[in-house]
Design an enzyme around this catalytic site. Sequence first.
Site, PDB file in Angstrom:
ATOM      1  N   ASP A  54      46.555  30.134  46.472  1.00 14.66           N
ATOM      2  CA  ASP A  54      46.067  31.479  46.159  1.00 14.66           C
ATOM      3  C   ASP A  54      47.221  32.476  46.070  1.00 14.66           C
ATOM      4  O   ASP A  54      47.292  33.278  45.148  1.00 14.66           O
ATOM      5  CB  ASP A  54      45.114  31.963  47.273  1.00 14.66           C
ATOM      6  CG  ASP A  54      43.672  31.587  46.989  1.00 14.66           C
ATOM      7  OD1 ASP A  54      43.438  30.810  46.059  1.00 14.66           O
ATOM      8  OD2 ASP A  54      42.790  32.073  47.722  1.00 14.66           O
ATOM      9  N   GLU A  79      44.090  39.678  47.433  1.00  8.00           N
ATOM     10  CA  GLU A  79      43.388  39.288  48.646  1.00  8.00           C
ATOM     11  C   GLU A  79      44.363  38.804  49.727  1.00  8.00           C
ATOM     12  O   GLU A  79      44.138  39.006  50.907  1.00  8.00           O
ATOM     13  CB  GLU A  79      42.406  38.160  48.290  1.00  8.00           C
ATOM     14  CG  GLU A  79      41.666  37.625  49.490  1.00  8.00           C
ATOM     15  CD  GLU A  79      40.564  36.646  49.119  1.00  8.00           C
ATOM     16  OE1 GLU A  79      40.469  36.260  47.945  1.00  8.00           O
ATOM     17  OE2 GLU A  79      39.813  36.291  50.023  1.00  8.00           O
ATOM     18  N   ASP A 153      41.867  38.732  42.510  1.00  8.14           N
ATOM     19  CA  ASP A 153      41.346  37.639  43.334  1.00  8.14           C
ATOM     20  C   ASP A 153      41.821  36.352  42.660  1.00  8.14           C
ATOM     21  O   ASP A 153      41.325  35.988  41.596  1.00  8.14           O
ATOM     22  CB  ASP A 153      39.811  37.680  43.431  1.00  8.14           C
ATOM     23  CG  ASP A 153      39.304  36.712  44.500  1.00  8.14           C
ATOM     24  OD1 ASP A 153      40.086  35.827  44.904  1.00  8.14           O
ATOM     25  OD2 ASP A 153      38.154  36.848  44.935  1.00  8.14           O
ATOM     26  N   ILE A 155      41.567  33.126  43.250  1.00  9.83           N
ATOM     27  CA  ILE A 155      40.451  32.189  43.033  1.00  9.83           C
ATOM     28  C   ILE A 155      39.280  32.691  43.855  1.00  9.83           C
ATOM     29  O   ILE A 155      39.336  32.702  45.095  1.00  9.83           O
ATOM     30  CB  ILE A 155      40.790  30.743  43.505  1.00  9.83           C
ATOM     31  CG1 ILE A 155      41.800  30.076  42.576  1.00  9.83           C
ATOM     32  CG2 ILE A 155      39.540  29.870  43.574  1.00  9.83           C
ATOM     33  CD1 ILE A 155      41.259  29.646  41.227  1.00  9.83           C
ATOM     34  N   ASP A 156      38.234  33.134  43.199  1.00  8.67           N
ATOM     35  CA  ASP A 156      37.018  33.499  43.919  1.00  8.67           C
ATOM     36  C   ASP A 156      36.153  32.239  44.023  1.00  8.67           C
ATOM     37  O   ASP A 156      36.234  31.356  43.174  1.00  8.67           O
ATOM     38  CB  ASP A 156      36.271  34.605  43.152  1.00  8.67           C
ATOM     39  CG  ASP A 156      35.076  35.111  43.951  1.00  8.67           C
ATOM     40  OD1 ASP A 156      35.231  35.340  45.164  1.00  8.67           O
ATOM     41  OD2 ASP A 156      33.991  35.257  43.366  1.00  8.67           O
ATOM     42  N   THR A 158      36.352  30.008  46.604  1.00 10.14           N
ATOM     43  CA  THR A 158      37.301  28.949  46.988  1.00 10.14           C
ATOM     44  C   THR A 158      36.590  27.699  47.483  1.00 10.14           C
ATOM     45  O   THR A 158      37.048  26.586  47.225  1.00 10.14           O
ATOM     46  CB  THR A 158      38.245  29.434  48.119  1.00 10.14           C
ATOM     47  OG1 THR A 158      38.104  30.826  48.271  1.00 10.14           O
ATOM     48  CG2 THR A 158      39.673  29.097  47.806  1.00 10.14           C
ATOM     49  N   ASP A 301      36.875  41.163  44.754  1.00  8.12           N
ATOM     50  CA  ASP A 301      35.766  40.370  44.216  1.00  8.12           C
ATOM     51  C   ASP A 301      35.051  41.114  43.090  1.00  8.12           C
ATOM     52  O   ASP A 301      34.574  40.505  42.135  1.00  8.12           O
ATOM     53  CB  ASP A 301      34.691  40.115  45.293  1.00  8.12           C
ATOM     54  CG  ASP A 301      35.163  39.227  46.432  1.00  8.12           C
ATOM     55  OD1 ASP A 301      35.838  38.235  46.145  1.00  8.12           O
ATOM     56  OD2 ASP A 301      34.839  39.533  47.594  1.00  8.12           O
TER      57      ASP A 301
HETATM   58  C1  2IP Z   1      34.033  34.860  48.563  1.00  7.93           C
HETATM   59  C2  2IP Z   1      33.213  33.988  47.635  1.00  7.93           C
HETATM   60  C3  2IP Z   1      31.931  33.646  48.337  1.00  7.93           C
HETATM   61  C4  2IP Z   1      31.091  34.902  48.537  1.00  7.93           C
HETATM   62  C5  2IP Z   1      31.922  35.933  49.295  1.00  7.93           C
HETATM   63  C6  2IP Z   1      33.304  36.179  48.661  1.00  7.93           C
HETATM   64  O1  2IP Z   1      35.337  34.970  48.064  1.00  7.93           O
HETATM   65  O2  2IP Z   1      32.952  34.588  46.416  1.00  7.93           O
HETATM   66  O3  2IP Z   1      31.270  32.699  47.577  1.00  7.93           O
HETATM   67  O4  2IP Z   1      29.950  34.541  49.274  1.00  7.93           O
HETATM   68  O5  2IP Z   1      31.226  37.137  49.310  1.00  7.93           O
HETATM   69  O6  2IP Z   1      34.049  37.075  49.414  1.00  7.93           O
HETATM   70  P1  2IP Z   1      28.566  34.050  48.569  1.00  7.93           P
HETATM   71  O7  2IP Z   1      28.849  32.858  47.742  1.00  7.93           O
HETATM   72  O8  2IP Z   1      27.639  33.801  49.737  1.00  7.93           O
HETATM   73  O9  2IP Z   1      28.157  35.217  47.734  1.00  7.93           O
HETATM   74  P2  2IP Z   1      36.506  33.836  48.348  1.00  7.93           P
HETATM   75  O10 2IP Z   1      36.009  32.531  47.922  1.00  7.93           O
HETATM   76  O11 2IP Z   1      37.635  34.345  47.490  1.00  7.93           O
HETATM   77  O12 2IP Z   1      36.789  33.919  49.818  1.00  7.93           O
HETATM   78 CA    CA Z   2      36.860  36.349  46.576  1.00 13.12          CA
END
Ligand code: 2IP
Ligand code: CA
Length: 377
Positions: A54, A79, A153, A155-156, A158, A301
């Site tokens: 990341d 992030e 971000d 990789i969202d 992850t 995000d």
């Molecule tokens: C996370 C990721 C999660 C999400 C959370 C984000 O970011 O997108 O999937 O939770 O809110 O902060 P959910 O899937 O329950 O919506 P990252 O993967 O970058 O930590």
């Molecule tokens: Ca994220």
Amino acid sequence: MADLLRLLLRVAEKAANVARVCRQEAPLFQLLVQEKTGEDKNKKFVQDFKTLADVVIQEMIRHDVGAQFPEMDGFIHGEESNKFENGLGESVTVTVCRTEEETATLLASVLDGDRTAASLLARAIHRDPATIEANTDGLAVPLSPSELGIWIDPIDATSQYIEGREEVLEEGHLSPSGLHCALVLIGVYLRSTGEPVMGVINQPFNHKDPAGRSWRGKHFWGVSCGSVNVCSVSRPEGGPDGRLSAVLSSSEKPVVKEALTSLCGPDKLIYASGAGYKILCVIQGLADVYVLSEGSTFKWDSCAPHALLRALGGGVVDLKNTLRSTCGAQDHETELTYHQPYTECKGADRWANHGGLVAYRDCSQLRSIVAALKGKL
Ligand code: 2IP
Ligand code: CA
């Protein structure tokens, strides 16, 4: 602005390449999926490789944007922190160096001398990406880079990236989990007001090429500034039965699920992974709204997909503030902004979207959601 957009599309594609390489090259993939704790933990190795990947992506974006737009240096946030400490208390700052070799040497120092992994990663960082076709001709926005800031971000979603389940995406259908939920998100905001004005989303794992071997990505972008509203996705038409559909996190509160079941009907509530992916579903018309009652998302995000929604005439509001507001939901007072931290909080929480959120394309649909949740949270 067109120059900046073209650059962001290019760096997002580079980031997607790094994300794909980390899954495709065995020495990197092994590091990505192994989670060593306790006795197994190599003290010379930085925290975990997932975080390193990341950080590498984030620093590469910061490096390339800073090189072309030095006025933006200091306003490119992400992030992750690029300072690493290994179990021996040694600290290393991960950056992108002038040459591939120098970057490989630096990375080897945080990978306990794993030269193979370090070289593979450095090669992906320094490789030029394929040309991204985007029709940005005539895109004229009177903003200068010195007025703008960036949220990255790398990789969202992850967890979906690591788990790596492969889904075949069907046109027009939302697929709730899998590799396609992992997104590179780069959002641009106005320093003075915090409004999101440009967003680039790259989905590194959209489909496999016909030969069936390597993954191909897909990108999306939008610009929303004054009277200029342009989006690479055309505004989706409303559904045939006119009923609202909502996408939620599977961990959403029961009270929200119940209120939305009454409003939409049980068949119109969909659950999906990834905050960015859920907003992308609204952008693409795979859902009408994304409702989140918890403060579990962050500026990185939401900034990029927020800009695309604005370009389509929608937006992302703070749910708590909107429920409290006496004005109509169309009032832009409660739209999320990106320039001010919560100074009373520490670390990542300074940049959380604390009040939850609603992402929407259509103001009247936002009003229905707000009416259904009023007094319930
Ligand atoms: C996370 C990721 C999660 C999400 C959370 C984000 O970011 O997108 O999937 O939770 O809110 O902060 P959910 O899937 O329950 O919506 P990252 O993967 O970058 O930590
Ligand atoms: Ca994220």
